[in-house]
Design a protein around this motif. Structure first.
Motif, short mmCIF file in Angstrom:
data_model
loop_
_atom_site.label_atom_id
_atom_site.label_comp_id
_atom_site.label_asym_id
_atom_site.label_seq_id
_atom_site.Cartn_x
_atom_site.Cartn_y
_atom_site.Cartn_z
N LEU A 191 0.85 -1.19 0.00
CA LEU A 191 0.00 0.00 0.00
C LEU A 191 0.88 1.24 0.00
N CYS A 254 0.49 -7.25 -5.75
CA CYS A 254 -0.33 -6.09 -6.10
C CYS A 254 0.17 -4.86 -5.37
N ILE A 256 -1.06 -1.04 -4.34
CA ILE A 256 -2.29 -0.24 -4.19
C ILE A 256 -1.91 1.20 -3.87
N THR A 282 -1.92 -3.76 -10.18
CA THR A 282 -2.32 -2.65 -9.32
C THR A 282 -3.82 -2.69 -9.08
N THR A 284 -6.90 -0.13 -6.69
CA THR A 284 -7.03 1.10 -5.90
C THR A 284 -8.48 1.38 -5.56
#
Length: 442
Positions: A191, A254, A256, A282, A284
């Motif tokens: 993140l 991933c 984010i 990605t 979001t």
């Protein structure tokens, strides 16, 4: 005592709260006096005076504009358009709506100034607004008894204050919903979020969703909210989201980004550094990405292609948004700041929808801050045309156990980017209340 504990200590039933007249008498002189610089930061729909000497209903909408960080100019712009539209169609129960607007400049002092201007103008509510500085403006609103309806949901205090009436689940719901979805399809998850007080709460919400799906915790990567490039953060996140699985292939991790308006800037750095990490994907949340950001980062060839995106509301093409689009078409006068796909504009529309229902519920009675909060606190149920579940604010709602007594809508939508366009990935809403109940927010 923590800020959250201080806010909880003010969470009293309506019958035990001071009356508006008592609160007004108790305000300090500093809370009642607005300087000339304050007026420069606030505006009014043309033709309105901002006073309370006539029979008009005065409200305020604020958001940051023209700053180096997150900006939401469409929210006050839409509020002005809404006032023009509602007044051209008979007003609210026959009364004209006057909308004050204010620029909080992403600044604690200016956020407090906006709140003091609302007090001075005898505003009966602050509607559909965005500010990261709730600890600066909420005390002023609480002291004057002014309800805060439909904040953007960017701070925890919006889900704590007894005079806050949120219409969505804010960042907590978005990240919990995203984490739950990514748990089954991602390897390591990194993140990238603002190094701010508001940003500090985001990892716990994402972790709640990941944990619910049986996934390990997120790697927290902080970044300056107003940076002009994010090469170091992008490289670090790409590395954290990549591991060797023993066969020479990289796990499909991933990244984010949750950087608000700066997400597009981050993606420029991400795209440049992604060559060595081709399998990293990605995902979001809306508010950090919208169709404009996807277009500017390459459309169908952007790093967002195939990404999951969680939102609070249906996709912008959903016909349930048609009434809002009608207001924009008839009263926005080609104001390019107002984008119907902007979640800020959508939140402002829902906030004004709630307020209209409140005023209608009062019939021909007085519309004051007290009567507005009274209607909401007495159990008024508000339909938003299917854009959210029916809204109703209880004294303490289901998520009070984790410190969010005002979070009444934990529904999110799951969207995905297909051929460069945001589209619904699943029909309907996903309720993440149970997921949030397990969040470690301490």
């Amino acid at each position: 005592m923590t800020g959250r504990q201080r806010m909880r200590s003010t969470f009293l039933p309506r019958s035990l709260r001071p009356t508006r007249s008592f609160r007004s008498a108790a305000l300090s002189a500093g809370a009642l006096v607005a300087s000339a610089s304050l007026a420069a930061g606030c505006g009014l729909v043309p033709g309105a005076t901002g006073g309370s000497g006539d029979d008009s209903i005065v409200v305020m909408t604020w958001a940051p504009e023209g700053t180096a960080a997150t900006n939401k100019p469409g929210m006050p712009a839409f509020a002005r358009a809404y006032a023009r539209w509602i007044n051209a169609n008979g007003g609210l129960n026959g009364r004209q709506l006057k909308v004050l607007t204010c620029n909080d400049n992403n600044d604690t002092v200016d956020a407090a100034k906006c709140a003091r201007q609302a007090v001075k103008a005898n505003a009966v509510a602050v509607l559909g607004s965005y500010s990261q500085h709730s600890e600066s403006f909420l005390p002023h609103l609480e002291g004057a008894g002014i309800p805060y309806i439909g904040g953007y949901g960017v701070t925890n205090e919006e889900f704590i204050s007894p005079l806050s009436y949120p219409v969505n689940g804010g960042q907590p719901a978005l990240l919990a919903g995203l984490g739950k979805e990514l748990a089954a399809v991602c390897g390591p998850v990194a993140l990238v979020r603002p190094d701010t007080i508001a940003g500090d709460t985001l990892p716990a919400m994402l972790d709640a969703g990941l944990t619910a799906g049986g996934h390990g915790k997120v790697v927290d990567q902080r970044a300056a909210e107003d940076a002009t490039e994010y090469s170091a953060q992008a490289d670090a996140a790409l590395k954290e989201a990549t591991v060797e699985d023993g066969s020479g292939e990289n796990d499909k991790g991933c990244v984010i980004p949750a950087l608000g308006d700066r997400t597009g800037t981050f993606m420029d750095s991400f795209r440049r550094g992604r060559g060595d990490y081709p399998t990293v994907r990605t995902a979001t949340v809306l508010g950090s990405v919208d169709q404009t950001v996807i277009n500017s980062t390459g459309g169908a060839s952007s790093a967002f292609e195939g990404a999951y995106v969680t939102g609070w509301y249906p996709v912008a093409s959903d016909p349930r948004w048609d009434p809002m689009k009608k207001v924009i078409s008839e009263s926005a006068f080609s104001d390019t700041r107002i984008d119907p796909a902007d979640t800020g504009v959508q939140t402002t529309w829902i906030a004004y929808t709630v307020f209209r229902k409140v005023v209608e519920s009062l019939g021909g009675g007085a519309v004051t801050a007290d009567t507005v909060t009274g209607a909401l606190d007495d159990g008024l149920k508000v339909s938003t045309g299917g854009l959210t579940p029916t809204l109703r604010w209880e004294f303490t709602d289901q998520l009070a156990s984790i410190g969010f007594p005002r979070l009444v809508n934990a529904d999110v939508t799951l969207q995905t980017v297909k051929q460069g366009r945001l589209a619904a990935a699943k029909e309907g809403f996903v309720d993440v209340t149970k997921t949030l109940e397990n969040a470690d927010v301490d």
